[in-house]
Design a protein around this motif. Structure first.
Motif, PDB file in Angstrom:
ATOM      1  N   ASP A 146     101.264  54.643  16.590  1.00 54.85           N
ATOM      2  CA  ASP A 146     101.689  54.040  15.323  1.00 54.85           C
ATOM      3  C   ASP A 146     102.262  52.640  15.564  1.00 54.85           C
ATOM      4  OD1 ASP A 146     100.808  56.328  14.053  1.00 54.85           O
ATOM      5  OD2 ASP A 146     102.826  57.148  13.719  1.00 54.85           O
ATOM      6  N   ALA A 147     102.970  52.469  16.671  1.00 49.40           N
ATOM      7  CA  ALA A 147     103.463  51.134  17.025  1.00 49.40           C
ATOM      8  C   ALA A 147     102.289  50.188  17.290  1.00 49.40           C
ATOM      9  CB  ALA A 147     104.374  51.205  18.247  1.00 49.40           C
ATOM     10  N   PHE A 148     101.264  50.683  17.951  1.00 47.08           N
ATOM     11  CA  PHE A 148     100.055  49.883  18.209  1.00 47.08           C
ATOM     12  C   PHE A 148      99.471  49.362  16.898  1.00 47.08           C
ATOM     13  CE2 PHE A 148      95.304  50.239  18.560  1.00 47.08           C
ATOM     14  CZ  PHE A 148      95.076  49.129  19.357  1.00 47.08           C
ATOM     15  N   PHE A 149      99.369  50.240  15.911  1.00 49.00           N
ATOM     16  CA  PHE A 149      98.799  49.839  14.625  1.00 49.00           C
ATOM     17  C   PHE A 149      99.773  49.019  13.771  1.00 49.00           C
ATOM     18  CE2 PHE A 149      95.693  53.238  15.575  1.00 49.00           C
ATOM     19  CZ  PHE A 149      94.547  52.479  15.411  1.00 49.00           C
ATOM     20  N   THR A 150     101.012  48.924  14.200  1.00 57.92           N
ATOM     21  CA  THR A 150     101.998  48.077  13.526  1.00 57.92           C
ATOM     22  C   THR A 150     102.003  46.673  14.123  1.00 57.92           C
ATOM     23  OG1 THR A 150     103.404  49.961  13.019  1.00 57.92           O
ATOM     24  CG2 THR A 150     104.478  47.817  13.065  1.00 57.92           C
ATOM     25  N   MET A 151     101.823  46.584  15.433  1.00 62.69           N
ATOM     26  CA  MET A 151     101.998  45.298  16.120  1.00 62.69           C
ATOM     27  C   MET A 151     100.769  44.398  16.096  1.00 62.69           C
ATOM     28  SD  MET A 151     102.112  46.380  20.158  1.00 62.69           S
ATOM     29  CE  MET A 151     103.092  47.847  20.024  1.00 62.69           C
ATOM     30  N   PHE A 180      93.872  59.777  19.162  1.00 64.09           N
ATOM     31  CA  PHE A 180      93.586  58.391  18.770  1.00 64.09           C
ATOM     32  C   PHE A 180      92.922  58.354  17.401  1.00 64.09           C
ATOM     33  CE2 PHE A 180      93.197  56.316  23.292  1.00 64.09           C
ATOM     34  CZ  PHE A 180      94.495  56.689  23.573  1.00 64.09           C
ATOM     35  N   ASP A 181      91.995  59.275  17.165  1.00 63.09           N
ATOM     36  CA  ASP A 181      91.307  59.312  15.881  1.00 63.09           C
ATOM     37  C   ASP A 181      92.287  59.602  14.746  1.00 63.09           C
ATOM     38  OD1 ASP A 181      88.794  59.099  14.433  1.00 63.09           O
ATOM     39  OD2 ASP A 181      89.021  61.248  14.055  1.00 63.09           O
ATOM     40  N   GLU A 182      93.217  60.507  14.968  1.00 61.78           N
ATOM     41  CA  GLU A 182      94.241  60.801  13.959  1.00 61.78           C
ATOM     42  C   GLU A 182      95.094  59.563  13.685  1.00 61.78           C
ATOM     43  OE1 GLU A 182      94.772  63.429  11.921  1.00 61.78           O
ATOM     44  OE2 GLU A 182      92.835  64.073  12.700  1.00 61.78           O
ATOM     45  N   PRO A 210     107.066  60.318  21.523  1.00 62.26           N
ATOM     46  CA  PRO A 210     105.783  60.980  21.263  1.00 62.26           C
ATOM     47  C   PRO A 210     104.600  60.002  21.319  1.00 62.26           C
ATOM     48  CG  PRO A 210     107.396  61.526  19.566  1.00 62.26           C
ATOM     49  CD  PRO A 210     107.975  60.418  20.385  1.00 62.26           C
ATOM     50  N   GLY A 211     103.462  60.519  21.722  1.00 61.26           N
ATOM     51  CA  GLY A 211     102.243  59.708  21.736  1.00 61.26           C
ATOM     52  C   GLY A 211     101.929  59.139  20.366  1.00 61.26           C
ATOM     53  N   SER A 212     102.255  59.870  19.312  1.00 66.05           N
ATOM     54  CA  SER A 212     101.993  59.372  17.958  1.00 66.05           C
ATOM     55  C   SER A 212     102.795  58.104  17.678  1.00 66.05           C
ATOM     56  CB  SER A 212     102.306  60.445  16.912  1.00 66.05           C
ATOM     57  OG  SER A 212     103.673  60.819  16.987  1.00 66.05           O
ATOM     58  N   VAL A 213     103.980  57.991  18.241  1.00 61.44           N
ATOM     59  CA  VAL A 213     104.793  56.786  18.057  1.00 61.44           C
ATOM     60  C   VAL A 213     104.170  55.614  18.818  1.00 61.44           C
ATOM     61  CG1 VAL A 213     107.047  55.722  18.497  1.00 61.44           C
ATOM     62  CG2 VAL A 213     106.910  58.047  17.573  1.00 61.44           C
ATOM     63  N   ILE A 214     103.684  55.874  20.023  1.00 60.75           N
ATOM     64  CA  ILE A 214     102.998  54.830  20.802  1.00 60.75           C
ATOM     65  C   ILE A 214     101.839  54.272  19.978  1.00 60.75           C
ATOM     66  CG2 ILE A 214     101.642  54.351  22.886  1.00 60.75           C
ATOM     67  CD1 ILE A 214     104.599  54.941  23.496  1.00 60.75           C
TER      68      ILE A 214
END
Length: 174
Positions: free
Chosen positions: A71-76, A108-110, A65-69
């Motif tokens: 959330d990973a961005f905000f993790t890395m 993206f905002d979410e 899911p795009g949400s995982v892409i």
């Protein structure tokens, strides 16, 4: 297939972490958000072009899911650091998202809102107009795989890849 363009510090780290995930068909390192046409790495490194080091991540939303892409961005990377990631300092290392549609902007905002709940302090990730994305030089593409023992990769990229592997294990390539 869908593509997200994201900037979160050095593109080598983002590239390496995203390549570890299932459902991603392509990761391209490049430059976006500035005024210089066809910038070089050397030009972008000066901070004078206005471009950010970024990745264009193409993925299959049926697999990941795009949400995982996102959330990973905000993790890395640390989205609280303005115009830097660790010792990489300058606007070229800013945390930014480049939506290509109103739908992406809303998604993206979410994701930014979810990230704000994960980090102490303010998330400074910007939402910027998706201008021309310039592919970085070939030696930057899949840099970590080509240079696994390079000092920066060992010190900076490996911990970010490991963080994504730990946090998103169900999506890791086996």
């Amino acid at each position: 297939m869908e593509t997200y363009v994201l900037a979160g510090g050095c593109f080598w780290c983002l590239d390496a972490a995203y390549r570890a995930l299932n459902g991603i068909s392509e990761v391209v390192s490049g430059y976006i958000g500035g005024d210089t046409v066809n910038p070089t790495y050397e030009q972008v490194c000066t901070g004078a072009t206005g471009h950010a080091e970024a990745v264009a991540v193409t993925f299959d939303p049926e697999v990941i899911p795009g949400s995982v892409i996102l959330d990973a961005f905000f993790t890395m990377h640390d989205p609280r650091q303005l115009n830097r990631q660790g010792n990489d300092i300058g606007t070229q290392y800013r945390s930014a998202m480049f939506p290509t549609s109103p739908e992406q902007e809303a998604v993206f905002d979410e994701a930014r809102k979810r990230a704000a709940g994960l980090w102490d302090g303010d998330v400074v990730t910007t939402m910027e107009e998706a201008s021309t994305f310039y592919r970085a030089e070939e030696y930057h593409q899949d840099f970590f795989t080509k240079n696994p023992t390079q000092g920066y990769c060992l010190a900076v990229a490996v911990p970010k890849v490991n963080k994504v592997r730990a946090g998103f294990s169900e999506y890791i390539k086996r």
